[in-house]
Scaffold this active site. Structure first.
Site, mmCIF file in Angstrom:
data_model
loop_
_atom_site.group_PDB
_atom_site.id
_atom_site.type_symbol
_atom_site.label_atom_id
_atom_site.label_comp_id
_atom_site.label_asym_id
_atom_site.label_seq_id
_atom_site.Cartn_x
_atom_site.Cartn_y
_atom_site.Cartn_z
ATOM 1 N N GLN A 266 -4.722 2.407 14.735
ATOM 2 C CA GLN A 266 -3.599 2.935 13.943
ATOM 3 C C GLN A 266 -2.782 3.963 14.735
ATOM 4 O O GLN A 266 -1.542 3.908 14.748
ATOM 5 C CB GLN A 266 -4.153 3.588 12.671
ATOM 6 C CG GLN A 266 -3.100 4.116 11.705
ATOM 7 C CD GLN A 266 -3.739 4.760 10.463
ATOM 8 O OE1 GLN A 266 -4.960 4.761 10.292
ATOM 9 N NE2 GLN A 266 -2.912 5.291 9.579
ATOM 10 N N ASP B 25 0.849 -1.197 0.000
ATOM 11 C CA ASP B 25 0.000 0.000 0.000
ATOM 12 C C ASP B 25 0.879 1.239 0.000
ATOM 13 O O ASP B 25 1.743 1.399 0.864
ATOM 14 C CB ASP B 25 -0.928 -0.011 1.220
ATOM 15 C CG ASP B 25 -2.100 0.947 1.040
ATOM 16 O OD1 ASP B 25 -2.425 1.295 -0.112
ATOM 17 O OD2 ASP B 25 -2.700 1.340 2.058
ATOM 18 N N GLU C 226 -10.869 4.069 3.115
ATOM 19 C CA GLU C 226 -9.903 4.852 2.335
ATOM 20 C C GLU C 226 -10.198 4.640 0.855
ATOM 21 O O GLU C 226 -10.252 3.502 0.383
ATOM 22 C CB GLU C 226 -8.461 4.440 2.672
ATOM 23 C CG GLU C 226 -8.068 4.847 4.083
ATOM 24 C CD GLU C 226 -6.570 4.744 4.372
ATOM 25 O OE1 GLU C 226 -5.909 3.862 3.778
ATOM 26 O OE2 GLU C 226 -6.082 5.544 5.190
ATOM 27 N N ARG D 148 0.356 14.301 13.957
ATOM 28 C CA ARG D 148 1.566 15.027 14.378
ATOM 29 C C ARG D 148 1.410 16.492 14.001
ATOM 30 O O ARG D 148 1.965 16.964 13.008
ATOM 31 C CB ARG D 148 2.812 14.476 13.644
ATOM 32 C CG ARG D 148 3.197 13.042 13.962
ATOM 33 C CD ARG D 148 4.407 12.615 13.118
ATOM 34 N NE ARG D 148 4.175 12.848 11.693
ATOM 35 C CZ ARG D 148 3.525 12.000 10.890
ATOM 36 N NH1 ARG D 148 3.081 10.868 11.352
ATOM 37 N NH2 ARG D 148 3.343 12.304 9.625
ATOM 38 N N ASP E 210 -9.534 0.545 1.342
ATOM 39 C CA ASP E 210 -8.595 0.059 2.360
ATOM 40 C C ASP E 210 -9.132 0.469 3.739
ATOM 41 O O ASP E 210 -8.725 1.484 4.304
ATOM 42 C CB ASP E 210 -7.216 0.678 2.097
ATOM 43 C CG ASP E 210 -6.169 0.196 3.079
ATOM 44 O OD1 ASP E 210 -6.317 -0.922 3.613
ATOM 45 O OD2 ASP E 210 -5.199 0.952 3.315
ATOM 46 N N HIS F 97 -3.703 13.978 1.250
ATOM 47 C CA HIS F 97 -4.053 13.034 2.318
ATOM 48 C C HIS F 97 -2.932 12.958 3.345
ATOM 49 O O HIS F 97 -3.168 13.025 4.552
ATOM 50 C CB HIS F 97 -4.321 11.649 1.717
ATOM 51 C CG HIS F 97 -4.527 10.559 2.730
ATOM 52 N ND1 HIS F 97 -5.678 10.449 3.493
ATOM 53 C CD2 HIS F 97 -3.721 9.540 3.116
ATOM 54 C CE1 HIS F 97 -5.566 9.403 4.297
ATOM 55 N NE2 HIS F 97 -4.394 8.827 4.094
ATOM 56 N N THR G 201 -4.805 6.639 -0.112
ATOM 57 C CA THR G 201 -6.053 7.405 -0.168
ATOM 58 C C THR G 201 -5.909 8.590 -1.120
ATOM 59 O O THR G 201 -4.962 9.369 -1.006
ATOM 60 C CB THR G 201 -6.381 7.931 1.239
ATOM 61 O OG1 THR G 201 -6.348 6.832 2.137
ATOM 62 C CG2 THR G 201 -7.740 8.578 1.279
HETATM 63 CA CA CA Z 1 -4.282 2.857 2.638
#
Ligand code: CA
Length: 438
Positions: A251, A138, A210, A154, A244, A145, A370
């Site tokens: 995550q 991926d 996604e 962040r 996805d 994105h 994405t």
């Molecule tokens: Ca992805």
């Protein structure tokens, strides 16, 4: 790279009348491949090609004497329950079968009588994965994105310094990829709220989709071989739509330092049809890099990639809640975007992936990452559309969403359209969230 040829001619029509509808995803200029059988039957899955609202059953068509030479050999390979062998034959075989199908399906073709007996209505079909996907990678090719997500995870450092130099990717898991119609249970896992001292375990609370393109590798390589940027098209069989699914709370806690793991491997859904690189040729367009950004290193740079490296594929995401289904309401559109905004081209993904000698096999699969556009409302995930869950979306029927709820179905569609070329579509990919397993 596939040139425009007679199969792209805007004026072609088919004796399959539904293919001549201007809004059909599958006119005679498209001819995408899938693996199918009659719904609810115990027939063997086999390869087929979409034409209008029908499928040419290649396992039947190979026996009626309408193809010859390399096209016949290719059609025989497509009779198998996976397309890996056909995909591995390379672009000469793909083109030969495409041309033979285009000629046989044209209005006035002598093949009509024989081939009309090989049609199965799409409404009567069910699909399997088009090939065995060995390895899945991926990528992360939308800078919009990457910046939006980076700023949520962040705030002080949204885009890491390697982003504009390296086509970023991670090795995913192919076992949980399935074809459109996939249902899956809401994943469970470890999460940690920002103000908590320790993680907790339970069902994901921030489940997302996604919007991605999927890319299928055709002809493979040996370990140690490199695919040069300008040779990449010989190895790219075609593209599909790809959802996805992502567990954002899992995550956020697990992703450093090695990247996504359980947040991404509980389900991923592909559309049944692979639109070939050759069918997409009219929709190639110039790729450019902002002059203020770093320019690609030499192995990711070529005139061909600059001139025709990008694909203008228009994409959209819709949501159908349980309530909409129960009340017969149409799905709600969440966003629209285009693959043309991708920071890296498909050819650059392939060249980069193999520059160290990593081998490719027929049926290997890439997610594009994405595909969010430059505008906020062109985002390809709920994480971005709701700004990390802070701004709920209000749907047309009054329901609201920050992240996905049980029973939600996510629908993605894609098509290419421009003056002077036939509109071609990808069909759709649908997947539905079930409650977490007890
Ligand atoms: Ca992805």
């Amino acid at each position: 790279m596939p040139a425009l040829n007679e199969t792209h001619d805007l004026n072609l029509t088919s004796w399959v009348a539904s293919a001549n509808d201007a809004q059909s995803d599958f006119p005679i200029q498209n001819l995408p491949f899938a693996v199918f059988r009659r719904q609810g039957s115990d027939e063997a899955f086999r390869g087929g090609v979409a034409i209008g609202d029908q499928i040419v059953d290649l396992a039947a068509a190979k026996d009626v004497g309408v193809f010859s030479g390399l096209a016949q050999t290719a059609a025989e390979a497509c009779a198998a329950p996976t397309l890996n062998e056909f995909m591995g034959m390379g672009s000469e075989a793909w083109s030969a079968l495409r041309l033979a199908l285009s000629q046989a399906l044209r209005s006035g073709s002598d093949a009509e009588a024989k081939l009309s007996a090989c049609l199965v209505a799409q409404a009567d079909a069910e699909y399997d994965l088009p090939c065995t996907i060995g390895d899945y990678t991926d990528f992360y090719t939308s800078v919009f994105h990457a910046t939006a997500v980076g700023s949520l995870f962040r705030p002080d450092n949204p885009l890491l310094p390697n982003y504009k130099w390296v086509p970023i990717g991670y090795h995913g898991r192919s076992s949980s990829i399935d074809v459109s119609g996939q249902t899956f249970h809401r994943p469970k896992g470890q999460t940690k709220a920002p103000d908590a001292t320790e993680p907790s375990f339970g069902p994901c609370k921030r489940l997302d989709y996604e919007l991605e393109m999927g890319i299928y590798i055709g002809k493979g390589t040996e370990l140690g071989d490199v695919i040069a940027l300008d040779d990449a098209d010989d190895h790219i069989f075609g593209m599909c739509l790809f959802n996805d699914w992502s567990a954002r709370d899992i995550q956020a806690w697990e992703y450093q330092p090695l990247g996504p793991f359980l947040a991404k491997n509980f389900a991923s859904t592909v559309s049944p049809w692979i639109v070939t690189t050759e069918a997409l040729a009219p929709y190639r367009t110039a790729w450019s890099r902002d002059e203020n950004d770093p320019q690609p290193l030499p192995y990711l740079e070529s005139e061909q990639n600059r001139n025709e490296g990008a694909f203008d594929i228009q994409l959209e995401v819709l949501l159908e809640s349980e309530k909409m289904r129960a009340e017969g309401q149409a799905p709600a559109k969440l966003s629209e975007s285009s693959f043309v905004h991708s920071y890296w081209t498909v050819a650059q993904m392939v060249a980069h992936h193999t520059v160290n000698g990593c081998n490719m096999k027929p049926g290997d699969f890439f997610g594009s990452g994405t595909q969010s556009g430059p505008q906020h409302d062109e985002a390809g995930s709920l994480l971005e559309l709701t700004r990390g869950g802070k701004e709920p979306l209000t749907l047309e029927n009054g329901e609201t969403r920050t992240f996905l709820e049980d029973g939600d179905a996510v629908i993605m569609r894609g098509f290419c359209a421009k003056d002077g070329a036939a509109r071609i579509g990808f069909g759709e990919v649908v997947g539905t969230v079930l409650p977490a397993k007890a």
